[in-house]
Design a protein around this motif. Sequence first.
Motif, PDB file in Angstrom:
ATOM      1  N   LEU A  22       0.475  -1.132   0.221  1.00  0.00           N
ATOM      2  CA  LEU A  22       0.224  -0.065   0.093  1.00  0.00           C
ATOM      3  C   LEU A  22       0.482   1.520   0.045  1.00  0.00           C
ATOM      4  CD1 LEU A  22      -2.383  -0.896   2.677  1.00  0.00           C
ATOM      5  CD2 LEU A  22      -3.454  -0.600  -0.294  1.00  0.00           C
ATOM      6  N   VAL A  23       2.078   1.395   0.710  1.00  0.00           N
ATOM      7  CA  VAL A  23       2.771   2.382   0.218  1.00  0.00           C
ATOM      8  C   VAL A  23       3.660   2.398  -0.545  1.00  0.00           C
ATOM      9  CG1 VAL A  23       5.706   3.091   1.713  1.00  0.00           C
ATOM     10  CG2 VAL A  23       3.581   2.254   3.230  1.00  0.00           C
ATOM     11  N   ALA A  24       3.502   1.749  -1.643  1.00  0.00           N
ATOM     12  CA  ALA A  24       4.183   1.795  -2.504  1.00  0.00           C
ATOM     13  C   ALA A  24       3.365   2.197  -3.627  1.00  0.00           C
ATOM     14  CB  ALA A  24       4.701   0.368  -3.125  1.00  0.00           C
ATOM     15  N   SER A  25       2.324   1.998  -3.640  1.00  0.00           N
ATOM     16  CA  SER A  25       1.139   2.489  -4.118  1.00  0.00           C
ATOM     17  C   SER A  25       1.060   4.175  -3.692  1.00  0.00           C
ATOM     18  CB  SER A  25      -0.618   1.271  -4.250  1.00  0.00           C
ATOM     19  OG  SER A  25      -1.373   2.239  -5.047  1.00  0.00           O
ATOM     20  N   ASN A  26       0.833   4.051  -3.075  1.00  0.00           N
ATOM     21  CA  ASN A  26       0.467   5.691  -2.394  1.00  0.00           C
ATOM     22  C   ASN A  26       1.429   6.876  -2.760  1.00  0.00           C
ATOM     23  OD1 ASN A  26      -1.574   4.610  -1.276  1.00  0.00           O
ATOM     24  ND2 ASN A  26      -0.961   4.514   0.920  1.00  0.00           N
ATOM     25  N   ILE A  27       2.916   6.438  -2.781  1.00  0.00           N
ATOM     26  CA  ILE A  27       4.463   7.021  -3.319  1.00  0.00           C
ATOM     27  C   ILE A  27       4.045   6.493  -4.967  1.00  0.00           C
ATOM     28  CG2 ILE A  27       6.456   7.106  -3.738  1.00  0.00           C
ATOM     29  CD1 ILE A  27       6.297   5.559  -0.479  1.00  0.00           C
ATOM     30  N   SER A  28       3.370   5.549  -5.235  1.00  0.00           N
ATOM     31  CA  SER A  28       3.364   5.904  -7.151  1.00  0.00           C
ATOM     32  C   SER A  28       2.706   6.691  -7.177  1.00  0.00           C
ATOM     33  CB  SER A  28       3.862   4.514  -7.825  1.00  0.00           C
ATOM     34  OG  SER A  28       2.204   3.714  -7.441  1.00  0.00           O
ATOM     35  N   ASN A  29       1.423   6.877  -7.008  1.00  0.00           N
ATOM     36  CA  ASN A  29       0.286   7.481  -7.469  1.00  0.00           C
ATOM     37  C   ASN A  29       0.303   9.028  -6.612  1.00  0.00           C
ATOM     38  OD1 ASN A  29      -1.851   6.291  -9.023  1.00  0.00           O
ATOM     39  ND2 ASN A  29      -1.314   4.591  -7.461  1.00  0.00           N
ATOM     40  N   ALA A  30       1.642   9.197  -5.998  1.00  0.00           N
ATOM     41  CA  ALA A  30       1.022  10.837  -5.055  1.00  0.00           C
ATOM     42  C   ALA A  30       1.807  12.117  -6.084  1.00  0.00           C
ATOM     43  CB  ALA A  30       2.751  10.753  -4.453  1.00  0.00           C
ATOM     44  N   ASN A  31       1.857  11.490  -7.531  1.00  0.00           N
ATOM     45  CA  ASN A  31       1.889  13.056  -8.459  1.00  0.00           C
ATOM     46  C   ASN A  31       1.598  13.064  -9.283  1.00  0.00           C
ATOM     47  OD1 ASN A  31       4.139  14.842  -7.101  1.00  0.00           O
ATOM     48  ND2 ASN A  31       5.652  12.684  -7.868  1.00  0.00           N
ATOM     49  N   LYS A  42      -6.843   8.272  -3.645  1.00  0.00           N
ATOM     50  CA  LYS A  42      -7.297   8.467  -2.650  1.00  0.00           C
ATOM     51  C   LYS A  42      -6.088   7.684  -1.707  1.00  0.00           C
ATOM     52  CE  LYS A  42     -12.118  10.563  -2.376  1.00  0.00           C
ATOM     53  NZ  LYS A  42     -12.399  10.062  -3.351  1.00  0.00           N
ATOM     54  N   SER A  43      -4.999   8.350  -0.718  1.00  0.00           N
ATOM     55  CA  SER A  43      -4.328   7.607   0.227  1.00  0.00           C
ATOM     56  C   SER A  43      -4.649   5.819   0.789  1.00  0.00           C
ATOM     57  CB  SER A  43      -3.904   8.134   0.937  1.00  0.00           C
ATOM     58  OG  SER A  43      -2.884   7.560   2.116  1.00  0.00           O
ATOM     59  N   ARG A  44      -4.564   5.255   0.958  1.00  0.00           N
ATOM     60  CA  ARG A  44      -4.731   3.896   0.959  1.00  0.00           C
ATOM     61  C   ARG A  44      -4.472   3.287   2.385  1.00  0.00           C
ATOM     62  NH1 ARG A  44      -6.127   3.891  -4.239  1.00  0.00           N
ATOM     63  NH2 ARG A  44      -7.954   2.967  -4.833  1.00  0.00           N
ATOM     64  N   GLN A  45      -4.536   2.864   3.192  1.00  0.00           N
ATOM     65  CA  GLN A  45      -3.855   2.019   4.879  1.00  0.00           C
ATOM     66  C   GLN A  45      -4.834   1.435   5.478  1.00  0.00           C
ATOM     67  OE1 GLN A  45      -1.076   3.840   5.561  1.00  0.00           O
ATOM     68  NE2 GLN A  45      -1.217   5.755   4.012  1.00  0.00           N
ATOM     69  N   PRO A  46      -3.912   0.106   5.711  1.00  0.00           N
ATOM     70  CA  PRO A  46      -4.445  -0.886   6.212  1.00  0.00           C
ATOM     71  C   PRO A  46      -4.921  -1.029   7.245  1.00  0.00           C
ATOM     72  CG  PRO A  46      -1.597  -0.842   6.336  1.00  0.00           C
ATOM     73  CD  PRO A  46      -2.560   0.039   5.394  1.00  0.00           C
ATOM     74  N   VAL A  65      -1.894 -11.365  13.714  1.00  0.00           N
ATOM     75  CA  VAL A  65      -2.707 -10.557  12.984  1.00  0.00           C
ATOM     76  C   VAL A  65      -3.865 -11.486  12.131  1.00  0.00           C
ATOM     77  CG1 VAL A  65      -1.623  -8.540  11.406  1.00  0.00           C
ATOM     78  CG2 VAL A  65      -0.120 -10.126  13.566  1.00  0.00           C
ATOM     79  N   MET A  66      -4.580 -10.055  12.431  1.00  0.00           N
ATOM     80  CA  MET A  66      -6.063 -10.658  11.252  1.00  0.00           C
ATOM     81  C   MET A  66      -6.480  -9.045  10.192  1.00  0.00           C
ATOM     82  SD  MET A  66     -10.377 -10.832  11.841  1.00  0.00           S
ATOM     83  CE  MET A  66      -9.344 -11.272  13.618  1.00  0.00           C
ATOM     84  N   ILE A  67      -5.834  -9.443   9.005  1.00  0.00           N
ATOM     85  CA  ILE A  67      -6.013  -8.042   8.683  1.00  0.00           C
ATOM     86  C   ILE A  67      -7.538  -7.527   8.676  1.00  0.00           C
ATOM     87  CG2 ILE A  67      -5.304  -7.314   5.755  1.00  0.00           C
ATOM     88  CD1 ILE A  67      -3.267  -8.848   5.959  1.00  0.00           C
ATOM     89  N   LYS A  68      -8.496  -6.674   8.716  1.00  0.00           N
ATOM     90  CA  LYS A  68      -9.258  -6.526   8.027  1.00  0.00           C
ATOM     91  C   LYS A  68      -9.986  -5.966   6.969  1.00  0.00           C
ATOM     92  CE  LYS A  68     -12.206  -6.198  12.193  1.00  0.00           C
ATOM     93  NZ  LYS A  68     -12.707  -7.611  12.712  1.00  0.00           N
ATOM     94  N   GLY A  69      -8.846  -5.117   6.800  1.00  0.00           N
ATOM     95  CA  GLY A  69      -9.360  -4.105   5.071  1.00  0.00           C
ATOM     96  C   GLY A  69      -8.190  -3.234   4.791  1.00  0.00           C
ATOM     97  N   VAL A  70      -9.000  -2.893   3.945  1.00  0.00           N
ATOM     98  CA  VAL A  70      -7.969  -1.649   3.387  1.00  0.00           C
ATOM     99  C   VAL A  70      -8.689  -0.227   3.201  1.00  0.00           C
ATOM    100  CG1 VAL A  70      -6.736  -0.157   1.608  1.00  0.00           C
ATOM    101  CG2 VAL A  70      -6.515  -2.771   2.267  1.00  0.00           C
ATOM    102  N   VAL A  71      -7.819   1.095   4.612  1.00  0.00           N
ATOM    103  CA  VAL A  71      -9.749   2.015   3.402  1.00  0.00           C
ATOM    104  C   VAL A  71      -8.895   3.198   2.588  1.00  0.00           C
ATOM    105  CG1 VAL A  71     -10.424   1.727   6.115  1.00  0.00           C
ATOM    106  CG2 VAL A  71      -8.282   2.673   5.705  1.00  0.00           C
ATOM    107  N   GLU A  72      -9.545   4.298   2.426  1.00  0.00           N
ATOM    108  CA  GLU A  72      -9.377   5.117   1.607  1.00  0.00           C
ATOM    109  C   GLU A  72      -9.302   6.130   2.750  1.00  0.00           C
ATOM    110  OE1 GLU A  72     -11.863   5.134  -1.675  1.00  0.00           O
ATOM    111  OE2 GLU A  72     -10.288   3.940  -2.970  1.00  0.00           O
ATOM    112  N   ASN A  73      -8.400   7.438   3.007  1.00  0.00           N
ATOM    113  CA  ASN A  73      -7.946   8.345   3.529  1.00  0.00           C
ATOM    114  C   ASN A  73      -9.329   9.207   3.041  1.00  0.00           C
ATOM    115  OD1 ASN A  73      -7.070  10.889   4.832  1.00  0.00           O
ATOM    116  ND2 ASN A  73      -4.488  10.355   4.631  1.00  0.00           N
ATOM    117  N   GLN A  74     -10.121  10.006   3.689  1.00  0.00           N
ATOM    118  CA  GLN A  74     -10.790  11.228   3.703  1.00  0.00           C
ATOM    119  C   GLN A  74     -10.486  12.294   4.170  1.00  0.00           C
ATOM    120  OE1 GLN A  74     -14.106   9.275   3.159  1.00  0.00           O
ATOM    121  NE2 GLN A  74     -13.146   7.561   2.952  1.00  0.00           N
TER     122      GLN A  74
END
Length: 137
Positions: A22-31, A42-46, A65-74
């Motif tokens: 998700l960090v890689a996706s966020n950084i690659s889409n930052a610009n 929109k930035s995504r966080q686990p 650790v349970m992965i509950k999902g991915v949320v978009e920064n509002q």
Amino acid sequence: MTMKIFDIAGSGMNAQNLRLNLVASNISNANSVSSSIDQVYKSRQPVFAAELKNLLDTQQAASGVMIKGVVENQAPPVMEYAPNHPMADENGYIYKPNVNTVEEMANMMSASRSYQNNVEVLNTAKQLMLQTLRMGQ
């Protein structure tokens, strides 16, 4: 009990792997740029949670650790007045993602270290198992 160590560390590694992706996706889409506030990246966080199993049975107690999902920064996207930009809307604005690259770099370092810590747990457990087996020789 030892096999549970591998399960727990493995779940931690899976969680940190998702976080790094998700960090890689966020950084690659930052610009990236959009002409619509609805279509801007929109930035995504686990979202993680502790996974507890069979707490009443002491032979089976384990957590992971349970992965509950991915949320978009509002947070709102960045609006920039650029009337000559080919992606500008009818009012002359372009929209940029709400990605904070400094935060993302901090997340990347934290996730990488957490992943490495889980690898060390696995290596230590493996070495302890091998030493235990050697004691019987």
